[in-house]
Scaffold this motif. Structure first.
Motif, short mmCIF file in Angstrom:
data_model
loop_
_atom_site.label_atom_id
_atom_site.label_comp_id
_atom_site.label_asym_id
_atom_site.label_seq_id
_atom_site.Cartn_x
_atom_site.Cartn_y
_atom_site.Cartn_z
N ALA A 38 -3.81 79.97 97.79
CA ALA A 38 -2.59 80.51 97.19
C ALA A 38 -2.90 81.57 96.16
N ALA A 39 -3.91 81.31 95.33
CA ALA A 39 -4.28 82.27 94.29
C ALA A 39 -4.81 83.56 94.89
N ALA A 40 -5.55 83.45 96.00
CA ALA A 40 -6.08 84.64 96.65
C ALA A 40 -4.95 85.52 97.16
N HIS A 41 -3.93 84.89 97.72
CA HIS A 41 -2.81 85.65 98.26
C HIS A 41 -1.99 86.29 97.15
N SER A 42 -1.81 85.57 96.05
CA SER A 42 -0.97 86.08 94.96
C SER A 42 -1.72 87.02 94.03
N GLY A 43 -3.04 86.96 94.06
CA GLY A 43 -3.85 87.81 93.18
C GLY A 43 -4.08 87.23 91.80
N ASP A 44 -3.91 85.92 91.67
CA ASP A 44 -4.07 85.25 90.37
C ASP A 44 -5.55 84.92 90.16
#
Length: 210
Positions: free
Chosen positions: A15-21
């Motif tokens: 999820a973080a990879a997709h959102s850029g977090d």
């Protein structure tokens, strides 16, 4: 491709990879997430980051050992995806991971071919200048980047510039498609007069040099 069921940390990293977090990605890695975790489509965190052009997260993942060549069920890899998105920053972020320049997408192409088709001028120039990608690679359709820029391009300024860049980096204008039709002939058929003139001159030079 692994069959490992994503753990909560894996899911957080995806999820973080997709959102850029970046902070959340780093926290997930610290919690034990695998850099090669897969989502339901078989995409790794790095592939998700590449599709979404999350460069900072991609740098973190490459630094953590993520595989820039890992392909999903559609044979997309982080490296190959840069040819689709045309992201030069992402391309450069993945270079330290050792991309396999001969790795093929589901059409049998390398990254410069879809980039040429889509009119990504800066990317085509950068990947040719900064890597040893084969400018004359032939995909399963029997098309090179030069052919694809003409056949699937719109003949406008971006595709004309891409043709110039490809030719300057050794694209062979005499390479024809599976039916024996060259890029110049395709340009003529499509009514791209200026482009056809450039390619005709390139063919003449190539014949002289050969």
């Amino acid at each position: 491709m692994t069959d490992r069921t994503p753990s909560p940390a894996d899911r957080a990293l995806l999820a973080a990879a997709h959102s850029g977090d970046v902070a959340a990605a780093r926290e997930a890695l610290t919690a034990g997430a695998s850099v090669e975790a897969r989502d339901a489509e078989g995409r790794t965190p790095l592939l998700r980051a590449a599709f979404a052009d999350r460069v900072a997260v991609a740098r973190l993942l490459v630094g953590a050992g993520a595989d820039v060549n890992a392909q999903d069920g559609q044979l997309n890899s982080p490296w190959l995806v840069t040819g689709i998105t045309g992201s030069v920053p992402m391309m450069r972020a993945l270079l330290p991971g050792g991309p396999e320049l001969t790795r093929r997408n589901r059409y049998g192409g390398v990254c410069v071919i879809p980039a040429a088709e889509r009119g990504h001028v800066a990317y085509v120039r950068a990947v040719l200048e900064e890597t040893a990608i084969d400018v004359n690679h032939v995909n399963d359709l029997r098309w090179t980047a030069l052919l694809e820029a003409v056949i699937l391009g719109d003949g406008g300024p971006a595709h004309r510039e891409i043709v110039d860049v490809l030719l300057a980096h050794g694209a062979d204008p005499l390479l024809a498609d599976g039916d024996g039709v060259t890029a110049r002939a395709h340009a003529e058929r499509r009514g791209f007069a200026d482009l056809a003139a450039v390619l005709r001159a390139a063919e003449d030079r190539a014949r002289t040099e050969n």
